[in-house]
Design an enzyme around this catalytic site. Structure first.
Site, PDB file in Angstrom:
ATOM      1  N   THR A  18       0.822  -1.208   0.000  1.00 48.34           N
ATOM      2  CA  THR A  18       0.000   0.000   0.000  1.00 48.34           C
ATOM      3  C   THR A  18       0.854   1.256   0.000  1.00 48.34           C
ATOM      4  OG1 THR A  18      -1.663  -1.228   1.258  1.00 48.34           O
ATOM      5  CG2 THR A  18      -1.897   1.164   1.195  1.00 48.34           C
ATOM      6  N   ARG A  22       8.185  -2.589   2.194  1.00 49.68           N
ATOM      7  CA  ARG A  22       8.517  -2.657   3.617  1.00 49.68           C
ATOM      8  C   ARG A  22       8.985  -4.060   3.965  1.00 49.68           C
ATOM      9  NH1 ARG A  22       3.501   0.797   6.319  1.00 49.68           N
ATOM     10  NH2 ARG A  22       3.958   2.744   5.226  1.00 49.68           N
ATOM     11  N   SER A 113       6.568   3.986   8.204  1.00 47.58           N
ATOM     12  CA  SER A 113       5.437   4.680   8.812  1.00 47.58           C
ATOM     13  C   SER A 113       5.300   4.373  10.294  1.00 47.58           C
ATOM     14  CB  SER A 113       4.160   4.347   8.055  1.00 47.58           C
ATOM     15  OG  SER A 113       3.071   5.114   8.534  1.00 47.58           O
ATOM     16  N   HIS A 114       4.227   3.711  10.670  1.00 48.72           N
ATOM     17  CA  HIS A 114       3.890   3.468  12.077  1.00 48.72           C
ATOM     18  C   HIS A 114       4.479   2.165  12.597  1.00 48.72           C
ATOM     19  CE1 HIS A 114       1.082   1.652   9.331  1.00 48.72           C
ATOM     20  NE2 HIS A 114       0.701   0.799  10.250  1.00 48.72           N
ATOM     21  N   LYS A 126       9.619   4.221  -0.540  1.00 45.73           N
ATOM     22  CA  LYS A 126       8.578   4.415  -1.552  1.00 45.73           C
ATOM     23  C   LYS A 126       8.951   5.595  -2.448  1.00 45.73           C
ATOM     24  CE  LYS A 126       5.327   7.499   0.853  1.00 45.73           C
ATOM     25  NZ  LYS A 126       3.890   7.720   1.143  1.00 45.73           N
ATOM     26  N   ASP A 278       2.862   9.755  14.096  1.00 39.52           N
ATOM     27  CA  ASP A 278       3.509   8.455  13.924  1.00 39.52           C
ATOM     28  C   ASP A 278       4.944   8.594  13.440  1.00 39.52           C
ATOM     29  OD1 ASP A 278       2.818   9.332  11.361  1.00 39.52           O
ATOM     30  OD2 ASP A 278       2.650   7.290  10.602  1.00 39.52           O
ATOM     31  N   ASP A 280       6.544   8.588  10.527  1.00 38.96           N
ATOM     32  CA  ASP A 280       6.927   9.508   9.452  1.00 38.96           C
ATOM     33  C   ASP A 280       6.091  10.777   9.422  1.00 38.96           C
ATOM     34  OD1 ASP A 280       4.627   8.176   8.552  1.00 38.96           O
ATOM     35  OD2 ASP A 280       5.225   8.312   6.456  1.00 38.96           O
ATOM     36  N   ASP A 282       2.749  11.356   9.146  1.00 38.78           N
ATOM     37  CA  ASP A 282       1.559  11.562   8.325  1.00 38.78           C
ATOM     38  C   ASP A 282       0.255  11.168   9.030  1.00 38.78           C
ATOM     39  OD1 ASP A 282       1.829   8.800   8.212  1.00 38.78           O
ATOM     40  OD2 ASP A 282       1.899   8.678   6.022  1.00 38.78           O
ATOM     41  N   ARG A 283       0.351  10.589  10.226  1.00 38.83           N
ATOM     42  CA  ARG A 283      -0.860  10.213  10.961  1.00 38.83           C
ATOM     43  C   ARG A 283      -1.024  11.084  12.199  1.00 38.83           C
ATOM     44  NH1 ARG A 283      -1.925   3.811  10.365  1.00 38.83           N
ATOM     45  NH2 ARG A 283      -1.030   3.542   8.288  1.00 38.83           N
ATOM     46  N   THR A 345      -8.373   1.933   0.267  1.00 40.43           N
ATOM     47  CA  THR A 345      -7.371   2.361   1.248  1.00 40.43           C
ATOM     48  C   THR A 345      -6.053   2.650   0.533  1.00 40.43           C
ATOM     49  OG1 THR A 345      -8.401   1.109   3.027  1.00 40.43           O
ATOM     50  CG2 THR A 345      -6.067   1.626   3.268  1.00 40.43           C
ATOM     51  N   GLU A 364      -8.635   8.896   6.184  1.00 35.52           N
ATOM     52  CA  GLU A 364      -8.703   7.453   6.369  1.00 35.52           C
ATOM     53  C   GLU A 364      -8.900   7.160   7.848  1.00 35.52           C
ATOM     54  OE1 GLU A 364      -5.972   5.710   2.773  1.00 35.52           O
ATOM     55  OE2 GLU A 364      -4.980   6.046   4.698  1.00 35.52           O
ATOM     56  N   GLU A 365      -9.611   6.093   8.141  1.00 33.50           N
ATOM     57  CA  GLU A 365      -9.863   5.733   9.529  1.00 33.50           C
ATOM     58  C   GLU A 365      -8.583   5.374  10.284  1.00 33.50           C
ATOM     59  OE1 GLU A 365      -9.108   2.461  10.280  1.00 33.50           O
ATOM     60  OE2 GLU A 365      -8.604   2.187   8.162  1.00 33.50           O
ATOM     61  N   SER A 366      -7.520   5.092   9.570  1.00 33.48           N
ATOM     62  CA  SER A 366      -6.249   4.697  10.176  1.00 33.48           C
ATOM     63  C   SER A 366      -5.442   5.917  10.620  1.00 33.48           C
ATOM     64  CB  SER A 366      -5.446   3.832   9.200  1.00 33.48           C
ATOM     65  OG  SER A 366      -5.294   4.492   7.958  1.00 33.48           O
ATOM     66  N   LYS A 377      -1.205  12.336   3.560  1.00 31.96           N
ATOM     67  CA  LYS A 377      -1.863  12.688   4.807  1.00 31.96           C
ATOM     68  C   LYS A 377      -0.861  13.422   5.683  1.00 31.96           C
ATOM     69  CE  LYS A 377      -1.467   7.811   6.285  1.00 31.96           C
ATOM     70  NZ  LYS A 377      -1.434   7.080   5.018  1.00 31.96           N
ATOM     71  N   ARG A 497      -8.016  -6.707   9.465  1.00 26.77           N
ATOM     72  CA  ARG A 497      -8.720  -5.544   9.974  1.00 26.77           C
ATOM     73  C   ARG A 497     -10.228  -5.789   9.827  1.00 26.77           C
ATOM     74  NH1 ARG A 497      -4.411  -2.419  10.946  1.00 26.77           N
ATOM     75  NH2 ARG A 497      -2.970  -1.785   9.298  1.00 26.77           N
TER      76      ARG A 497
END
Length: 544
Positions: A18, A22, A113-114, A126, A278, A280, A282-283, A345, A364-366, A377, A497
């Site tokens: 996604t 990773r 990321s997280h 990426k 998080d 990086d 973005d959250r 997603t 996004e819900e995440s 984000k 999920r």
């Protein structure tokens, strides 16, 4: 200039997920592994000769070594200039900002990321395109195709660049500019938000906030913005020094992994506002005093209050959300008379909508929200957006969210994550759900009746591209729904999920605990999928 052409053989496991490729650090440290993937990126692109590339990462273990390798390969492959964040640090939204501001050809972002960091933990890479957003599937598919047949890569034989010193350096015929990691991003934030009003709030003595950067990339940004420009007291930012292993923590801003912040906001003498970001940057997670804001509700509240913020005072073109995200934002879009878009997603699916001016806010819900200011984000953007609303409305976080529910109704919503599930068992679970889908329509589970089932697919309204198998939806006649999806962001096993949603217009029921309000749907999901049987888990790893 000594350019080496190195013979290599393909690795079979370099398919981007996604958000890029990773893997565990030792995987990336294998001879030729990172080199192969970077060369596959370059071989999949056209027209970058002499152009600008942006490079940076979240500071996790192996970040600096990877950047040095990418710089030497970019020089060998013909890029004219590379902009790299000081110390190798760039938050993902800041990288997007810098790509766009400098009209760069694209960027390489190093992050998982997280996910946890450290010598034996996760690493990621990426490619972002010239609009500042994650590469679309046609690009990542091309990268993967190239990685399967690659037989050589090019790299410059040259000394390392001092990433800690600002300035310009030569690497063969290419210029490397080590830039301030924060400045351009901070300037963009100041153009969007009412910094004077936020500063008054943070220096009033009547309002306290706590920002937890989880020893990840937003530390320098949060210190500069909140404790610097906006005048918040020293100590407002906690865990603000980026560490290669994130201090041994899990840099995921949710109620489980950001437990230190949660304890502060739900403790005695709690501050008025809390936020976390998080790995990086973005959250985001938003908290009020003794109050958690579900990310789906956060998107809806930001949309409903957007005109209070200078950068969005003229209104929104549209709102986009990922399919598993609750439909709370759709209700705001309907009242505003604007379009609501439902995408798979992955932030890359918002890029075309943003570029075409179809959407202004996305979520996004995440724990991801953002807008058309960049093509990623953006965690700190969301925090500043909330602070701007709080400064204008002079109400608490809880008051603002509760009033929102009173106006629009409450979409009770929860995500249950089952992490590290054996991949074969996860596949068996999903196969069982697929096999039942044709028989579920019209079936009753207590008071719930199935209205439809499908495996979500998406046709991009801008370029017509089609994405299939994006998550199984089971919709009920009362607009409740259950969604099953295997995540593509982990590095080990599978993450199941489960998303649960039920709309409640009755104000008298709005204060129910979401897990109680959704209890019947949770049981139905287990009855259909056999979650506990297949995962071997009594309860989810994380509940949001």
């Amino acid at each position: 200039m000594n350019i080496q052409t190195v013979s290599t053989t393909p690795f079979a496991d370099q398919k981007p997920g996604t958000s890029g490729l990773r893997k565990k650090v030792p995987t990336f440290q294998q001879p030729h592994y990172l080199e192969n993937f970077v060369q596959s990126i370059f071989d999949s692109l056209e027209g970058f000769e002499g152009q600008t590339l942006v490079v940076g990462g979240d500071g996790r273990y192996y970040n600096r070594e990877a950047i040095q390798l990418i710089l030497r390969m970019a020089a060998a492959n013909g890029f004219g200039r590379v902009l790299v964040g000081q110390g190798g640090i760039l938050s993902t939204p800041a990288a997007s900002c810098i790509i766009r501001k400098n009209n760069a050809f694209g960027g390489i972002i190093l992050s998982a990321s997280h996910n946890p960091g450290g010598p034996k933990e996760d690493f990621g890479i990426k490619y972002n395109t010239g609009n500042g957003g994650p590469a679309p599937e046609k690009v990542t598919d091309a990268i993967f195709a190239r990685s399967k047949v690659i037989d050589q890569y090019k790299i410059l034989d040259a000394p390392t660049i001092d990433l800690d010193q600002l300035g310009q350096f030569s690497l063969g015929a290419m210029t490397v500019e080590v830039i301030d990691s924060v400045a351009d991003y901070a300037e963009l934030m100041e153009s969007l938000f009412d910094f004077d009003r936020i500063r008054q709030l943070l220096t009033s003595g009547q309002f306290r906030m706590c920002m937890d950067s989880l020893h990840a990339v937003t530390g320098p940004y949060a210190h500069a913005l909140f404790e610097g420009t906006l005048g918040a007291p020293a100590g407002t930012v906690q865990n603000g020094i980026p560490l290669e292993d994130f201090g041994g923590g899990h840099p995921d801003p949710n109620l489980v992994y950001a437990h230190d912040l949660v304890e502060v906001l739900f403790g005695e003498n709690a501050p008025d506002f809390g936020a976390a970001s998080d790995g990086d940057g973005d959250r985001n997670m938003i908290l009020g005093r003794h109050f958690f804001v579900n990310p789906s509700d956060s998107l809806a509240v930001l949309a409903a209050n957007a005109k209070l913020v200078p950068g969005y005072k003229d209104g929104l073109a549209g709102i986009a959300r990922s399919m598993p995200t609750s439909q709370a934002a759709d209700r705001v879009a309907k009242r505003l008379g604007i379009e609501a878009y439902e995408t798979p997603t992955g932030w890359k699916f918002f890029g075309n909508l943003l570029d075409a001016g179809k959407a202004t806010l996305c979520g996004e819900e995440s724990f991801g929200t953002g807008s058309n200011h960049v093509r990623e984000k953006d965690g700190l953007w969301a925090v500043l957006f909330w602070l701007n609303i709080l400064a204008v409305r002079q109400e608490s976080v809880e008051q603002i969210v509760t009033e929102h529910w009173q106006q629009y109704g409450r979409n009770f919503y929860s995500r249950h994550d089952y992490e590290g599930v054996d991949s074969d068992r996860a596949a068996t679970l999903m196969q069982g759900v697929y096999e039942q889908m044709p028989t579920l329509k019209g079936k009753k589970f207590g008071t719930y009746e199935v209205a439809f089932t499908d495996d979500f697919s998406y046709t991009d309204p801008i370029d017509g591209s089609i994405s299939t198998k994006q998550g199984v939806r089971i919709g009920f006649t009362d607009d409740s729904r259950i969604v099953f999806r295997l995540s593509g962001t982990g590095t080990q096993g599978a993450t199941l999920r489960l998303y649960l949603e039920s709309y409640e217009p009755n104000i008298a029921k709005h204060q129910l605990d979401p897990q109680k309000a959704l209890a019947d749907l949770i049981k139905i999901a287990d009855e259909i999928a056999g979650i506990h049987t297949h995962t071997g888990m009594d309860k989810p790893t994380v509940i949001t």
